[in-house]
Each structure stands twice: as C-alpha cells, then as structure tokens.
Scaffold this motif. Structure first.
Motif, PDB file in Angstrom:
ATOM      1  N   GLN A   7       1.045  -1.105  -0.085  1.00  0.00           N
ATOM      2  CA  GLN A   7      -0.124   0.042   0.106  1.00  0.00           C
ATOM      3  C   GLN A   7       0.917   1.246   0.001  1.00  0.00           C
ATOM      4  OE1 GLN A   7      -2.445  -0.360   3.404  1.00  0.00           O
ATOM      5  NE2 GLN A   7      -3.905  -1.842   2.356  1.00  0.00           N
ATOM      6  N   VAL A   8       1.845   1.389   0.806  1.00  0.00           N
ATOM      7  CA  VAL A   8       2.828   2.752   0.842  1.00  0.00           C
ATOM      8  C   VAL A   8       3.436   2.701  -0.146  1.00  0.00           C
ATOM      9  CG1 VAL A   8       4.862   3.329   2.243  1.00  0.00           C
ATOM     10  CG2 VAL A   8       2.974   2.195   3.467  1.00  0.00           C
ATOM     11  N   GLY A   9       4.114   1.741  -0.997  1.00  0.00           N
ATOM     12  CA  GLY A   9       5.015   1.781  -1.890  1.00  0.00           C
ATOM     13  C   GLY A   9       4.336   1.744  -3.408  1.00  0.00           C
ATOM     14  N   ASN A  10       2.667   1.582  -3.234  1.00  0.00           N
ATOM     15  CA  ASN A  10       1.662   1.458  -4.461  1.00  0.00           C
ATOM     16  C   ASN A  10       2.364   0.350  -5.556  1.00  0.00           C
ATOM     17  OD1 ASN A  10      -0.316   2.154  -5.889  1.00  0.00           O
ATOM     18  ND2 ASN A  10       0.801   3.760  -7.281  1.00  0.00           N
ATOM     19  N   VAL A  11       2.473  -0.829  -4.830  1.00  0.00           N
ATOM     20  CA  VAL A  11       3.206  -1.943  -5.734  1.00  0.00           C
ATOM     21  C   VAL A  11       1.995  -3.074  -5.602  1.00  0.00           C
ATOM     22  CG1 VAL A  11       5.031  -3.752  -5.935  1.00  0.00           C
ATOM     23  CG2 VAL A  11       5.698  -1.288  -5.104  1.00  0.00           C
ATOM     24  N   LYS A  12       1.879  -3.748  -6.862  1.00  0.00           N
ATOM     25  CA  LYS A  12       0.766  -4.756  -6.759  1.00  0.00           C
ATOM     26  C   LYS A  12       1.251  -6.060  -5.614  1.00  0.00           C
ATOM     27  CE  LYS A  12      -1.111  -4.549 -11.404  1.00  0.00           C
ATOM     28  NZ  LYS A  12      -1.150  -5.174 -12.718  1.00  0.00           N
ATOM     29  N   PHE A  13       0.305  -6.375  -4.935  1.00  0.00           N
ATOM     30  CA  PHE A  13       0.536  -7.499  -3.997  1.00  0.00           C
ATOM     31  C   PHE A  13       1.316  -8.782  -4.523  1.00  0.00           C
ATOM     32  CE2 PHE A  13      -0.463 -10.830  -0.978  1.00  0.00           C
ATOM     33  CZ  PHE A  13       0.118 -10.451  -0.029  1.00  0.00           C
ATOM     34  N   ASP A  14       0.673  -9.040  -5.789  1.00  0.00           N
ATOM     35  CA  ASP A  14       1.186 -10.145  -6.342  1.00  0.00           C
ATOM     36  C   ASP A  14       2.430 -10.118  -6.757  1.00  0.00           C
ATOM     37  OD1 ASP A  14      -1.143 -11.276  -6.371  1.00  0.00           O
ATOM     38  OD2 ASP A  14      -1.536 -11.008  -8.469  1.00  0.00           O
ATOM     39  N   ASN A  15       3.162  -8.804  -7.213  1.00  0.00           N
ATOM     40  CA  ASN A  15       4.652  -8.568  -7.624  1.00  0.00           C
ATOM     41  C   ASN A  15       5.379  -8.719  -6.392  1.00  0.00           C
ATOM     42  OD1 ASN A  15       3.876  -8.352 -10.204  1.00  0.00           O
ATOM     43  ND2 ASN A  15       3.788  -5.898 -10.065  1.00  0.00           N
ATOM     44  N   ILE A  16       5.160  -8.036  -5.210  1.00  0.00           N
ATOM     45  CA  ILE A  16       5.854  -8.158  -4.140  1.00  0.00           C
ATOM     46  C   ILE A  16       5.923  -9.553  -3.612  1.00  0.00           C
ATOM     47  CG2 ILE A  16       3.972  -7.482  -2.345  1.00  0.00           C
ATOM     48  CD1 ILE A  16       5.935  -5.473  -1.059  1.00  0.00           C
ATOM     49  N   CYS A  17       5.031 -10.096  -3.743  1.00  0.00           N
ATOM     50  CA  CYS A  17       5.152 -11.787  -3.248  1.00  0.00           C
ATOM     51  C   CYS A  17       6.002 -12.469  -3.696  1.00  0.00           C
ATOM     52  CB  CYS A  17       3.657 -12.482  -3.473  1.00  0.00           C
ATOM     53  SG  CYS A  17       2.411 -11.845  -2.293  1.00  0.00           S
ATOM     54  N   ARG A  18       6.282 -12.351  -5.169  1.00  0.00           N
ATOM     55  CA  ARG A  18       7.387 -12.974  -5.871  1.00  0.00           C
ATOM     56  C   ARG A  18       8.764 -12.297  -5.559  1.00  0.00           C
ATOM     57  NH1 ARG A  18       3.419 -12.770 -10.214  1.00  0.00           N
ATOM     58  NH2 ARG A  18       4.147 -10.854 -10.962  1.00  0.00           N
ATOM     59  N   GLY A  19       9.042 -10.947  -5.152  1.00  0.00           N
ATOM     60  CA  GLY A  19       9.943 -10.269  -4.877  1.00  0.00           C
ATOM     61  C   GLY A  19      10.723 -10.637  -3.398  1.00  0.00           C
TER      62      GLY A  19
END
Length: 430
Positions: free
Chosen positions: A384-396
C-alpha cells in the motif's frame, strides 16, 4: 477425545473464516457442552484470570507510544541522521532504511508500524533514485520485522505472559538477534545493489547541516535510551516503561516536533485501543481454551509423542521451526503465541532449550510470517505504501525470506547470541 473435539472444531471454524478469538471460544464451548471437561464457571474464571496480568497493560501503551511517535516525525529525524552516515555507500538508501527500521523498532514495538513509518518517507526517495519498486518495498517489509524482535516488543510481552518468564529478560535477549538480522539484511542489500548498480547519495553536508540534523534527532534518539535504560537500570518495570514512553511520545510529537495536534490525541488513543482489543480478547478466551488443554494434559501428550518420535535436539528444533513458519503464514502472531506456547514450551524445555531463548525463536519464526503470503501483514503494508501490486511483491520477497531463514537457523542453534547479553547484565533468564 476432548483434545480431538477441541482442535477439530477449532480448525473447522477457522476454515469457514470465523475470527480466531471467536473460533477459540466456540470450540471451547462446544467441547464443554459435549464432553464437560470443565464447568462453565471454571472456563469463565480462567478467561478473567488470563487478562488479570500487570504486564498486559504494556500492550496498548506501547501501541499508543509507537503510533504517536510514528505520526510525530521521529522516523523522519532518524532517517536524516542515519542518511549522513550510510547514505553515501552502495545501496545507501536501502541501508539507511534498514538501520532506521532497527532504531524505530526500539520505539514502535510492532512490525507494520515500522513499515508504515519508514516506508512512507523512504520508498518515494528510493523510487526517485531508480531503485526497483519491488526490491525497495520488499526491503522495507523485511526490515520491518525487527519491530517485534528489538525491544520493546508487544509480541514478547504476550509470550512472557503465556510462558511465565521475565519480560525484561526477553527484551534484553532480543537486542543482539535484532542486530544480527539487520547486518544480514544490509549484506544482502549491498550484494543486490552492486548487481543492480544502485549508487550512494552524492550529497555533501555542510557542518551547519550536520549539527542541525543531530540536534533535531536527539529527542528521537533518547526514546530507546529512556525506555531500555530505565528498564535495565531498575528505575521502572517494562509496563511502567510503556507508560513513560507514551508520555514522552506526547511531549515530543506535540510540543517539540509539533507534528501532532492535541486534538489528534483522542483519535490516536482510540486506534491504539481498537488495535489491541482483538489481541486482549484472544488472550482472555485462549486462557479458557488452555485450561481445557491443561486438564486433559494435551500438551504433555503432544510433547511425549514428539519426543518418542525422535530424541535429537537438532531435529526437534527443526520440526518446531517448520511448524512455526507454516503457522505464521496464516495465523496472527499474538494468537499463535498464546495458543502454541503451552504446547511447545514443555517440549523444548525437556531437550534443554532455555525458555527465553525459545521465546526469541518463536517470535522470529512468526515475524517471518509478516513477510510470507497469504497473511503477510508487512507485505500488505509495504504494498500500500509503495503502491506496488501485492502479487509482484510476493514474488520479490522470496530472497528476503531465505535470508531471514538463514538468520533463524543461526539464532536457533547458537543460543549464545540470545542469552549472552542477559547473562552479562545479570538479568534472570528462567
């Protein structure tokens, strides 16, 4: 039979998305009505006794202190100060974020608060310097796990109540493991930054700027000194330290930094109480749940079953770590501590693991759950803070999880990291 009904009904209720606290209560009531292991009066008394604990007063107080200090500008002053020292290195913004999370962990006591406070300031700066969004958000989410390791920690207060151990001993034991986590994350950040060519800040600070930044950061730097110094110096208890931290947070945020208005205090207080209400309800109901387990001697039976499977201390600790890592992916941390401590503590004490050491192991395991889908509270906050898709952050987040698991294994099998500081300071660890 009692244990089977209790756990099967509890699991079924969780599977149909009943909140954990309610599921614990309904499973207990179903067991009492069907098999009558204890009376309703005994169950009710156990719930009240579970909440009748002086250390638990620290939970909402530390939550309030962390919230008001996060909104009061302390994290920004810490970032400015740490940026002077580490900003020029390769991956400097990432290193600054990690070190700031370590310092803010000694203020907030929670993981998500640390992610929010540091991420709101650092992520826009990292994106501006062309840091990969997924990498940056994953870094902040992982560094935020130190919020429950480095004291003061709400999770450690909950474990201390559940295990009947010293809160001060646990707080002291968490310091070196928290530093080890920070060092490991910095090493990985430097490695990735060299690969991705994330150069340090080229900014040169004047002497006047350095002095101004240091002076502005002093009130923020004094927070861990006051809290931890007061506890270890015997001036006040951890619970009293939470009250002192709350008062100091109001003074600094409202009257020194002036980033919080007096009219904002009731709302911040409400949020802190609201956040902790769920935890305290779970603690009360789980005390009754635990009373049923104790009467049926379920923890002893489970311990004997595991110990009959293997007598290897290494294998037992690995199995427990795997269990806790799995539990941390779908269960709220404090709930898991309350439910699992009475079951797992007899097992580890029988194989010679110190209860304080096990507390750090348990909290660290469950902290990794903050960055592990599907629960991943820190992941949601960083997303939410970084405005990044949750799916993408799960991989990263995968390489960061691996780094944390390596640290977990080190802390599990090198107990001196956890126990050295309490022993050096003559703080009880039993």
């Amino acid at each position: 039979m009692v244990t089977a009904v209790l756990f099967i009904s509890f699991i079924v209720l969780l599977l149909i998305s009943v909140p954990i606290g309610i599921a614990l209560g309904l499973a207990s009531l179903a067991t009492i009505l069907l098999l009558d292991p204890i009376s309703m009066e005994t169950f009710s008394q156990s719930m009240v006794q579970g909440l009748n604990s002086f250390p638990l007063i620290a939970v909402p107080l530390f939550a309030f202190a962390g919230d008001i200090m996060g909104k009061g500008g302390l994290s920004k002053r810490l970032l400015d100060l740490i940026g002077i020292v580490f900003g020029r290195f390769t991956g400097g913004l990432g290193i600054v974020s990690i070190v700031t999370c370590l310092f803010f962990a000694a203020i907030s006591g929670t993981g998500s608060a640390t992610v929010a406070a540091v991420g709101c300031i650092m992520l826009p700066s990292m994106f501006e310097k062309k840091y990969d969004k997924v990498f940056s958000s994953s870094l902040i989410a992982t560094a935020g796990t130190t919020g429950v390791i480095i004291p003061p920690s709400i999770c450690m207060v909950v474990y201390a109540v559940a295990a009947g151990v010293s809160v001060t001993g646990l707080f002291t034991a968490g310091i070196l493991p928290g530093i080890v986590i920070g060092v490991a994350l910095i090493i990985y950040t430097i490695f990735r930054s060299k690969k991705e060519k994330y150069v340090g800040e080229k900014r040169t600070y004047t002497g006047k700027e350095i002095v101004r930044i240091i002076i502005e950061a002093i009130p923020a730097l004094l927070v861990p000194v006051i809290i931890l110094g007061g506890i270890y110096g015997g001036i006040f208890t951890p619970t009293e330290a939470a009250a002192v931290a709350s008062i100091y947070g109001v003074i600094v945020s409202v009257f020194i930094y002036k980033e919080v208005k007096i009219k904002d205090l009731p709302h911040i207080m409400f949020n802190s109480v609201y956040m902790c209400a769920t935890v305290l309800i779970i603690i009360g109901i789980s005390a009754g749940f635990g009373r049923i387990l104790t009467i049926t001697q379920a923890p002893i039976a489970i311990a004997n079953a595991i110990l009959s499977f293997t007598s290897s201390k290494v294998l037992i600790l690995i199995l427990i770590n795997v269990l806790l890592l799995i539990v941390g992916t779908f269960m709220e941390t404090n709930s898991a501590i309350i439910i699992l401590t009475p079951i797992l503590l007899p097992i580890v004490t029988q194989i010679g693991v110190n209860p304080i050491h096990f507390g750090v192991i348990m909290v660290l395991n469950l902290a990794i759950g903050f960055i592990t889908p599907p629960l991943g509270a820190n992941l949601f906050m960083a997303s939410q803070v970084g405005n990044v898709k949750f799916d993408n952050i799960c991989r990263g987040i995968i390489p960061w999880i691996l780094v944390m698991i390596v640290v977990l294994m080190i802390i599990t099998f090198v107990p001196e990291i956890t126990l050295a500081l309490p022993q050096m300071m003559n703080i009880p660890i039993k």
